[in-house]
Design a protein around this motif. Structure first.
Motif, PDB file in Angstrom:
ATOM      1  N   GLU A  46       0.853  -1.179   0.000  1.00 45.55           N
ATOM      2  CA  GLU A  46       0.000   0.000   0.000  1.00 45.55           C
ATOM      3  C   GLU A  46       0.890   1.230   0.000  1.00 45.55           C
ATOM      4  OE1 GLU A  46      -3.316  -0.510   2.768  1.00 45.55           O
ATOM      5  OE2 GLU A  46      -3.617   1.644   2.502  1.00 45.55           O
ATOM      6  N   THR A  51      -6.589   3.850   1.105  1.00 49.61           N
ATOM      7  CA  THR A  51      -7.069   2.553   1.582  1.00 49.61           C
ATOM      8  C   THR A  51      -8.478   2.237   1.084  1.00 49.61           C
ATOM      9  OG1 THR A  51      -5.807   3.083   3.571  1.00 49.61           O
ATOM     10  CG2 THR A  51      -6.962   1.036   3.631  1.00 49.61           C
ATOM     11  N   ASN A  64     -17.193 -14.374   3.706  1.00 52.25           N
ATOM     12  CA  ASN A  64     -16.336 -13.616   4.614  1.00 52.25           C
ATOM     13  C   ASN A  64     -14.902 -13.539   4.132  1.00 52.25           C
ATOM     14  OD1 ASN A  64     -14.629 -15.710   5.795  1.00 52.25           O
ATOM     15  ND2 ASN A  64     -16.604 -16.530   6.426  1.00 52.25           N
ATOM     16  N   TRP A  79      -0.403  -5.034   4.922  1.00 54.90           N
ATOM     17  CA  TRP A  79      -0.298  -4.488   6.277  1.00 54.90           C
ATOM     18  C   TRP A  79      -1.643  -4.163   6.908  1.00 54.90           C
ATOM     19  CZ3 TRP A  79       2.961   0.437   4.962  1.00 54.90           C
ATOM     20  CH2 TRP A  79       2.122   1.440   4.474  1.00 54.90           C
ATOM     21  N   LEU A  80      -2.705  -4.187   6.113  1.00 56.52           N
ATOM     22  CA  LEU A  80      -4.012  -3.996   6.721  1.00 56.52           C
ATOM     23  C   LEU A  80      -4.480  -5.276   7.412  1.00 56.52           C
ATOM     24  CD1 LEU A  80      -5.799  -1.490   6.763  1.00 56.52           C
ATOM     25  CD2 LEU A  80      -7.142  -2.494   4.938  1.00 56.52           C
ATOM     26  N   LEU A  81      -3.888  -6.403   7.018  1.00 54.43           N
ATOM     27  CA  LEU A  81      -4.368  -7.682   7.545  1.00 54.43           C
ATOM     28  C   LEU A  81      -3.335  -8.445   8.361  1.00 54.43           C
ATOM     29  CD1 LEU A  81      -6.159  -8.940   4.307  1.00 54.43           C
ATOM     30  CD2 LEU A  81      -7.232  -7.930   6.298  1.00 54.43           C
ATOM     31  N   ASN A  82      -2.051  -8.175   8.159  1.00 58.32           N
ATOM     32  CA  ASN A  82      -1.026  -8.936   8.860  1.00 58.32           C
ATOM     33  C   ASN A  82      -1.225  -8.911  10.375  1.00 58.32           C
ATOM     34  OD1 ASN A  82       1.281  -8.045   6.420  1.00 58.32           O
ATOM     35  ND2 ASN A  82       0.985 -10.140   7.082  1.00 58.32           N
ATOM     36  N   ALA A  83      -1.209 -10.082  10.983  1.00 54.68           N
ATOM     37  CA  ALA A  83      -1.279 -10.120  12.445  1.00 54.68           C
ATOM     38  C   ALA A  83       0.030  -9.604  13.024  1.00 54.68           C
ATOM     39  CB  ALA A  83      -1.559 -11.534  12.927  1.00 54.68           C
ATOM     40  N   ALA A  84       1.126  -9.938  12.370  1.00 52.76           N
ATOM     41  CA  ALA A  84       2.431  -9.494  12.856  1.00 52.76           C
ATOM     42  C   ALA A  84       2.600  -8.005  12.620  1.00 52.76           C
ATOM     43  CB  ALA A  84       3.524 -10.272  12.139  1.00 52.76           C
ATOM     44  N   GLN A  85       3.467  -7.399  13.382  1.00 49.22           N
ATOM     45  CA  GLN A  85       3.766  -5.981  13.154  1.00 49.22           C
ATOM     46  C   GLN A  85       5.280  -5.785  13.129  1.00 49.22           C
ATOM     47  OE1 GLN A  85       2.097  -3.822  16.461  1.00 49.22           O
ATOM     48  NE2 GLN A  85       3.746  -4.353  17.844  1.00 49.22           N
TER      49      GLN A  85
ATOM     50  N   THR B  10       1.290  -2.477  11.690  1.00 51.05           N
ATOM     51  CA  THR B  10       0.308  -3.059  10.767  1.00 51.05           C
ATOM     52  C   THR B  10      -1.109  -2.894  11.316  1.00 51.05           C
ATOM     53  OG1 THR B  10       0.797  -5.113  11.869  1.00 51.05           O
ATOM     54  CG2 THR B  10       1.805  -4.774   9.730  1.00 51.05           C
ATOM     55  N   ARG B  11      -2.056  -3.308  10.510  1.00 52.72           N
ATOM     56  CA  ARG B  11      -3.487  -3.248  10.848  1.00 52.72           C
ATOM     57  C   ARG B  11      -3.943  -1.851  11.258  1.00 52.72           C
ATOM     58  NH1 ARG B  11      -4.047  -6.368  15.072  1.00 52.72           N
ATOM     59  NH2 ARG B  11      -1.899  -7.114  15.050  1.00 52.72           N
ATOM     60  N   ILE B  12      -3.375  -0.862  10.661  1.00 54.50           N
ATOM     61  CA  ILE B  12      -3.927   0.487  10.728  1.00 54.50           C
ATOM     62  C   ILE B  12      -3.867   1.004   9.297  1.00 54.50           C
ATOM     63  CG2 ILE B  12      -3.122   0.890  13.065  1.00 54.50           C
ATOM     64  CD1 ILE B  12      -0.997   2.741  11.744  1.00 54.50           C
ATOM     65  N   HIS B  13      -4.433   2.180   9.083  1.00 54.62           N
ATOM     66  CA  HIS B  13      -4.437   2.689   7.729  1.00 54.62           C
ATOM     67  C   HIS B  13      -3.212   3.556   7.490  1.00 54.62           C
ATOM     68  CE1 HIS B  13      -8.428   1.089   7.345  1.00 54.62           C
ATOM     69  NE2 HIS B  13      -8.766   1.710   8.451  1.00 54.62           N
ATOM     70  N   ARG B 105     -15.388  -2.923  11.351  1.00 58.71           N
ATOM     71  CA  ARG B 105     -14.120  -3.343  10.737  1.00 58.71           C
ATOM     72  C   ARG B 105     -12.946  -3.006  11.631  1.00 58.71           C
ATOM     73  NH1 ARG B 105     -15.948  -2.190   4.761  1.00 58.71           N
ATOM     74  NH2 ARG B 105     -16.669  -4.282   4.301  1.00 58.71           N
ATOM     75  N   VAL B 109     -11.426  -6.515  12.335  1.00 56.23           N
ATOM     76  CA  VAL B 109     -10.356  -6.759  11.356  1.00 56.23           C
ATOM     77  C   VAL B 109      -9.014  -6.226  11.862  1.00 56.23           C
ATOM     78  CG1 VAL B 109      -9.573  -6.353   8.994  1.00 56.23           C
ATOM     79  CG2 VAL B 109     -12.002  -6.678   9.451  1.00 56.23           C
ATOM     80  N   LEU B 110      -9.041  -5.052  12.499  1.00 59.00           N
ATOM     81  CA  LEU B 110      -7.771  -4.421  12.831  1.00 59.00           C
ATOM     82  C   LEU B 110      -7.317  -4.681  14.272  1.00 59.00           C
ATOM     83  CD1 LEU B 110      -8.359  -1.002  11.016  1.00 59.00           C
ATOM     84  CD2 LEU B 110      -7.461  -3.116  10.099  1.00 59.00           C
ATOM     85  N   TYR B 113      -6.840  -9.155  16.276  1.00 60.87           N
ATOM     86  CA  TYR B 113      -5.703 -10.083  16.247  1.00 60.87           C
ATOM     87  C   TYR B 113      -4.575  -9.667  17.185  1.00 60.87           C
ATOM     88  CZ  TYR B 113      -8.574 -11.851  12.599  1.00 60.87           C
ATOM     89  OH  TYR B 113      -9.671 -12.346  11.933  1.00 60.87           O
ATOM     90  N   TYR B 124      -2.493 -14.170   8.873  1.00 58.89           N
ATOM     91  CA  TYR B 124      -2.578 -14.203  10.344  1.00 58.89           C
ATOM     92  C   TYR B 124      -1.345 -14.854  10.956  1.00 58.89           C
ATOM     93  CZ  TYR B 124      -7.232 -13.200   8.780  1.00 58.89           C
ATOM     94  OH  TYR B 124      -8.289 -12.633   8.123  1.00 58.89           O
ATOM     95  N   ALA B 150     -17.566  -9.291   9.527  1.00 55.20           N
ATOM     96  CA  ALA B 150     -17.150  -8.848   8.195  1.00 55.20           C
ATOM     97  C   ALA B 150     -18.374  -8.743   7.300  1.00 55.20           C
ATOM     98  CB  ALA B 150     -16.136  -9.821   7.609  1.00 55.20           C
ATOM     99  N   GLY B 439       1.523  -1.624  20.213  1.00 53.13           N
ATOM    100  CA  GLY B 439       0.587  -1.740  19.093  1.00 53.13           C
ATOM    101  C   GLY B 439      -0.851  -1.696  19.567  1.00 53.13           C
TER     102      GLY B 439
END
Lengths: 411, 458
Positions: A46, A51, A64, A79-85, B10-13, B105, B109-110, B113, B124, B150, B439
C-alpha cells in the motif's frame, strides 16, 4: 473448472444476481481441492493511497474475508491484515520475496510517490534502513510473476497525482519496466479485482486494452451500458443532479469512461451513481480526477461517428448525431428545436423557491406533470409527422456542419 | 536507554512508525512518525467549489462520507443554502451506515488479532509473540464472530449505498441534500439492513469487546493519556440544527466546557514542513514540505487548543455526551466505540422514522461567484473540519483539519507530546514480544493517516 470462454461469459454477464465473488468462490474452492491450481503467494503493497480499494475489496468478501483469503490467495504481506507488526511483518515480506521469487504476485494499491526520490512515502524499515514505496516496487517487481495495480492511483496516479502533485505521484507502470495489469477505479469495484485475480489463477493474463485494463470489465463505456441511455437519445436531460433524465448535461462522464458499472453496479447490486441521480465522474479513467473536473460541467466535445461534436454549441444534438443511425427522431428533435431548447434552457440551474406548504408542492407537481404530458404528446406528434418527411441531403449536411465544433476542435 | 521501533505498525491505515524508549520493562518516552505525504489540499486550489465534496472524499477511503459531509457543510455556508429536511436526514443515514461499518471493521479486522489467535495461515501468521490469554473455546467463538462481523460491515456499506450510490466513496451528497430520492422501497431497504445490523451489534459486538476486556483487565489501566477530550458533535437535526452528539470540551476528565474552534492552532517544530511562523491558526495555514528538516519525525503537524493536546473519537464523545465515563484506557476506547455503534444504530432508526417518503431530498441552487464556509463534524475517529474560500468560482483556500492529526500529533514547540505519544507512556512491554503492547495502545485510537498526513495547506 470453467472453460475460459465460460468464465468470461460469467464475468461479463448482465444478469448476475449475486456478486461475482460469490459465483467464483465455489469454483475456485473446488479447483484448489482437486489440486488443479495452486494458490499464488501475494505481496500487497500500500503506497500513496486512501485505503479505499482495500475497503472496497472487503465488500466483495461474502461470505467472509477469511474464506476468500483461504480460497483464492495466499496473502503473505498486506499491512491492513497482517497479524504481525514491525520487524516480524517485514521478515514475512522479505522471506516471500526470496523464497517465492518468480512465483509471487505483486499487488500495488496507491500511487508511487516519486518526489525527492520517493522520500515522501516510506513503507517499512529493513536492517535499520527506511525503505520507500518507490524503492520497494522497483526491487520486487522484477522478481514477481504478475504485477497488478489496484485502483486508479496505482494505475495512473489518480487523485494523489492531481495537479500540482507535490509528492510526484505516479502509476506503477510509469516507474518500472515490467508489464503491469491495471485495474482502475476510485475505488475499484470488488468484482473487477476478484475477476481479474481469478483469471490470472485459472488462465493467466486476461485480454488487455491499450491501458492494460482487462477488457472483460473495461471494454465498454458507461454510456453504452447505461440505463438512462434512452433518455439521452430522446433528449430528456436532467438540469440538476438528482433529477430524472440523462445526466450528461450536469457532468456525466459516462460517454468517455470505460467500465461496466451500469450492469455490475455496486455493493451487491444495491445502486450505482447514475441510478442514484449522480453523474459519473469517470473515476476509472487515466487522468482522473483532473480530466473529469469540474465534475458538474459537461464534456466539451463528444466523439461520434461524424467526428468531434461540440456540445456547448448544441448539446444533445451531438448525442443524437452520435446515434446518427437513429436519424429520424434526432432530425425531428432538431427541426422541432425541442432538443436544443431543452438543452440550452437547462444549462444554468434555475433558482427556485422551495414550496412553503403542501398545497404549493402539490401545485408544482401538477404543473410538472402537465408540462411533461405536453412534451410527450408533442414529441409523439412530431415523430409521426416529421419522421416521414425526407430531408434533402444538403440540408442534412448543414445540420451536421452546424454541430461540428470550430476549427480548433476539428480532429 | 533503548529505543525500539515498530515500522510498519500493521493493521492500521497507512504508514506509521512508532519509536519507544523502554526502561525497566516500561515505555518512558515515545515518538510517532507518519510517513506519507500527498498534498491533497494544495490540489483544491483553482478548482470548482462544487467539486469539494467529491474530491475531498479521496483523502480517505475509510471515512469518505465524513469528508463529503464536512465539505458539503462548508459548501452550504459558502453558497448560502440550507439542507432540505429529507436531505439532512438522508445525509445522516449515509453517515450512520458508514460509521457502523468503520467501527465493526476496526474492531474485528484491525484490533482483534492483538488479543485473539487468528487462523493458522497468512496473513494471520506469523503471529506476534504476544500473551494470548483467551481459552481456545472463547478464541474460536470470537474468530467466528469476526467472520460474521465482516459480513455485517458489508451489509452496512450496502445500506450506505442505498442512498449514497456506492460505498466507499459515495457519490450522492451535494449541498442541500443528496441526489437519491427517499422512495418507500429505498427506505425499506435501508431499514431492513439496519435492523439486521442493529440486532447483531446488540447481541455480539459489545459482548465481544467486554469479553476481551475481561481477559485483558490490565488494559483498563494502560494507555491513559491526558484525559483531555473534545468533539464538535455530529448528526445535526434537520429542524433545529442541534446535533445528536453534542459538541464540547473536557479538560483532564473534568466537566464539559464549551468549545471555541477559534483557539485551534498548529505547530510544525517536529514536522517536515518549512514555515518561519512555527505556529498558525488553521485559517492562515501554509504547507511547504521539507523532508530534510532536522529534528522532524512526522508528516503530521501538531494541532493544539490553548497549548493543550486534545484527544478525540468515540471515547471523547462518550465523555461529552455522558454515554461512557468509566475511565481512560485502551479498553475504555474499545468499549466506548462499541457502545457508540449501538447508539448510532438506534439514532439511524430515528432518522428513518422522521423522513417523509418522496419529500424533496435536495434543492437546486446556483452558487454565487464568491463565498467562504466552514464545515465541522465529528468523523468516526474524531473532529473533522473543512475550511473553504472561493472567488470567481475558483477555490482560493482550502484546508482540512482531521482527527488523526489531533490524536497522533508529534511534539509541539514546547516539547509537549501528542495524545497518543502520552498514552504510550507507562505501558509495560514484555521482552521479545515485538512491542505488541504498544501496538495495542496505538490501535485503540483507530488511527488513519491517509487524512492526517496532508492537512493544513494553503
Amino acid at each position: 473448472m470453467l472453460t475460459r470462454r465460460e468464465f468470461l461469459k460469467l464475468c461479463m454477464s448482465a444478469v448476475l444476481t449475486t456478486s461475482l465473488t460469490d459465483q467464483l468462490a465455489p469454483i475456485m474452492r473446488q479447483a484448489f481441492a482437486e489440486s488443479k491450481l495452486t494458490k499464488p503467494p501475494v505481496i500487497w503493497l500500500e503506497l500513496g493511497s486512501c485505503t479505499g480499494n482495500s475497503i472496497s475489496l472487503d465488500n466483495a468478501v461474502n461470505p467472509n474475508l477469511n474464506q476468500v483469503l483461504a480460497d483464492m490467495l495466499d496473502m503473505r504481506y498486506n499491512w491492513l491484515l497482517n497479524a504481525a507488526q514491525g520487524q516480524q511483518a517485514v521478515q514475512a515480506l522479505v522471506d516471500t520475496v526470496e523464497k517465492e521469487a518468480g512465483n509471487f504476485w505483486l499487488v500495488v494499491e496507491g500511487s508511487v510517490m516519486t518526489a525527492d526520490n520517493g522520500r515522501y512515502n516510506n513503507i517499512f524499515m529493513r536492517d535499520n534502513q527506511m525503505v520507500t514505496g518507490l524503492a520497494a516496487v522497483r526491487e520486487f517487481a522484477p522478481k514477481a510473476k504478475y504485477i497488478v495495480a489496484v485502483g486508479t492511483c496505482a494505475c495512473f496516479g489518480g487523485p494523489s497525482a492531481a495537479y500540482p502533485n507535490q509528492g510526484g505521484a505516479k502509476g506503477v507502470w510509469e516507474v518500472i519496466k515490467q508489464p503491469v495489469i491495471n485495474v482502475p477505479g476510485c475505488p475499484i469495484n470488488p468484482d473487477w479485482v476478484t475477476g481479474t485475480f481469478s483469471h490470472l489463477i485459472m488462465y493467466g493474463i486476461p485480454e488487455l486494452d491499450g491501458y492494460n485494463r482487462p477488457k472483460m470489465f473495461f471494454g465498454q463505456t458507461i454510456h453504452d451500458l447505461c440505463q438512462r441511455r434512452q433518455q439521452f437519445e430522446d433528449g430528456i436531460f436532467a438540469s440538476f443532479p438528482g433529477e430524472s433524465g440523462c445526466l450528461f448535461k450536469v457532468g456525466c462522464k459516462g460517454p468517455v469512461t470505460h467500465a461496466d458499472c451500469p450492469k455490475r453496479q455496486w455493493n451487491h447490486y444495491v445502486n450505482w451513481p447514475v441510478k442514484a441521480g449522480a453523474p459519473c465522474i469517470g473515476c476509472a479513467n487515466p487522468g482522473f480526477p483532473d480530466s473529469s473536473m469540474p465534475f458538474y460541467n459537461h464534456l466539451p466535445d463528444l466523439q461520434t461517428p461524424l467526428g468531434a461534436l461540440n456540445v456547448k454549441k448544441f448539446g444533445l444534438a451531438a448525442a443524437g448525431l452520435g446515434a446518427a443511425a437513429v436519424g429520424a427522431h434526432l432530425v425531428t428533435g432538431v427541426v422541432a428545436k425541442r432538443v436544443g431548447k431543452n438543452w440550452l434552457d437547462g444549462t444554468v440551474p434555475k433558482e427556485s423557491e422551495p414550496p412553503e406548504n403542501l398545497e404549493q408542492l402539490k401545485q408544482e407537481l401538477d404543473d410538472l406533470i402537465r408540462q411533461q404530458n405536453a412534451l410527450i404528446s408533442e414529441s409523439k406528434t412530431l415523430a409521426r409527422v416529421k419522421a416521414k418527411r425526407k430531408l434533402p441531403k444538403t440540408f442534412r449536411q448543414k445540420v451536421v456542419d452546424f454541430f461540428r465544433p470550430g476549427q480548433k476542435h476539428r480532429r | 536507554m533503548a529505543v525500539q521501533t515498530i515500522f510498519p505498525v500493521t493493521r492500521i491505515h497507512e504508514p506509521l512508525r512508532v519509536d519507544v524508549e523502554v526502561q525497566n520493562g516500561k515505555i518512558v518516552d515515545a515518538w510517532l512518525g507518519a510517513h506519507l505525504f500527498r498534498g491533497m489540499e494544495n490540489m483544491l486550489q483553482g478548482r470548482d467549489p462544487r467539486d469539494a465534496a467529491l474530491f475531498t472524499q479521496r483523502i480517505c477511503g475509510i471515512c469518505s462520507s465524513a469528508h463529503a459531509i464536512a465539505a458539503s457543510m462548508a459548501q452550504q455556508q459558502a453558497f448560502g443554502v440550507v439542507p432540505t429536511p429529507a436531505g439532512q436526514l438522508l445525509t445522516n443515514l449515509i453517515f450512520a451506515a458508514d460509521i457502523i461499518q468503520n467501527n465493526l471493521r476496526h474492531f474485528y479486522v484491525l484490533v482483534l488479532y492483538d488479543y485473539v489467535k487468528g487462523p493458522d495461515m497468512p496473513p494471520y501468521t506469523p503471529r506476534p509473540q504476544a500473551d494470548f490469554r483467551l481459552p481456545p473455546k472463547v478464541n474460536d467463538e470470537l474468530l467466528r464472530h469476526a467472520q460474521e462481523a465482516a459480513l455485517k460491515a458489508v451489509r452496512a456499506h450496502e445500506a450506505m449505498a442505498v442512498f449514497g450510490a456506492k460505498a466507499p466513496l459515495q457519490q450522492s451528497i451535494i449541498p442541500t441534500g443528496i441526489t437519491e430520492r427517499a422512495s418507500v422501497e429505498r427506505l425499506m431497504a435501508y431499514s431492513a439492513i439496519l435492523q439486521e445490523v442493529t440486532d447483531w451489534v446488540e447481541k455480539y459486538f459489545i459482548n465481544d469487546v467486554m469479553t476481551i476486556g475481561e481477559y485483558y483487565q490490565d488494559y483498563y489501566h494502560i494507555g491513559a493519556g491526558y484525559g483531555n477530550f473534545f468533539s464538535v458533535g455530529m448528526f445535526p437535526s434537520p429542524v433545529t440544527g442541534e446535533r445528536a452528539f453534542k459538541p464540547g470540551l473536557v479538560v483532564n476528565k473534568g466537566q464539559v466546557e464549551p468549545l471555541d474552534v477559534n483557539y485551534f492552532v498548529e505547530e510544525i517544530r517536529y514536522s517536515w514542513y518549512k514555515d518561519d511562523a512555527g505556529r498558525r491558526p488553521p485559517a492562515q495555514g501554509v504547507t511547504n514540505p521539507d523532508a530534510d528538516k532536522p529534528e522532524a519525525y512526522s508528516w503530521v503537524k501538531a494541532p493544539r487548543y490553548r497549548e493543550m493536546p486534545l484527544e478525540c473519537g468515540p471515547l471523547a464523545r462518550g465523555f461529552i455526551n455522558g454515554d461512557y465515563r468509566r475511565g481512560v484506557s485502551v479498553m475504555d476506547r474499545l468499549v466506548a466505540r462499541a457502545q457508540e455503534t449501538l447508539k448510532i444504530c438506534k439514532l439511524a432508526q430515528g432518522f428513518l422514522n422522521e423522513i417523509v417518503p418522496n419529500s424533496p431530498s435536495y434543492q437546486p441552487y446556483t452558487p454565487p461567484d464568491a463565498g467562504s464556509g466552514v464545515g465541522l463534524t465529528d468523523a468516526m475517529r474524531g473532529v473533522l473540519g473543512h475550511w473553504m474560500e472561493y472567488k470567481r468560482n475558483k477555490v482560493t483556500h482550502y484546508q482540512v483539519l482531521t482527527p488523526t492529526t489531533w490524536n497522533f500529533s508529534p511534539r509541539d514547540s514546547r516539547g509537549i507530546r501528542g495524545p497518543v505519544e502520552q498514552a504510550l507512556i507507562g505501558t509495560p512491554v514484555a521482552e521479545g514480544a515485538g512491542l505488541v503492547e504498544a501496538g495495542r495502545v496505538v490501535r485503540s485510537f483507530d488511527p488513519c493517516f491517509t487524512c492526517a498526513v496532508h492537512m493544513l495547506e494553503k
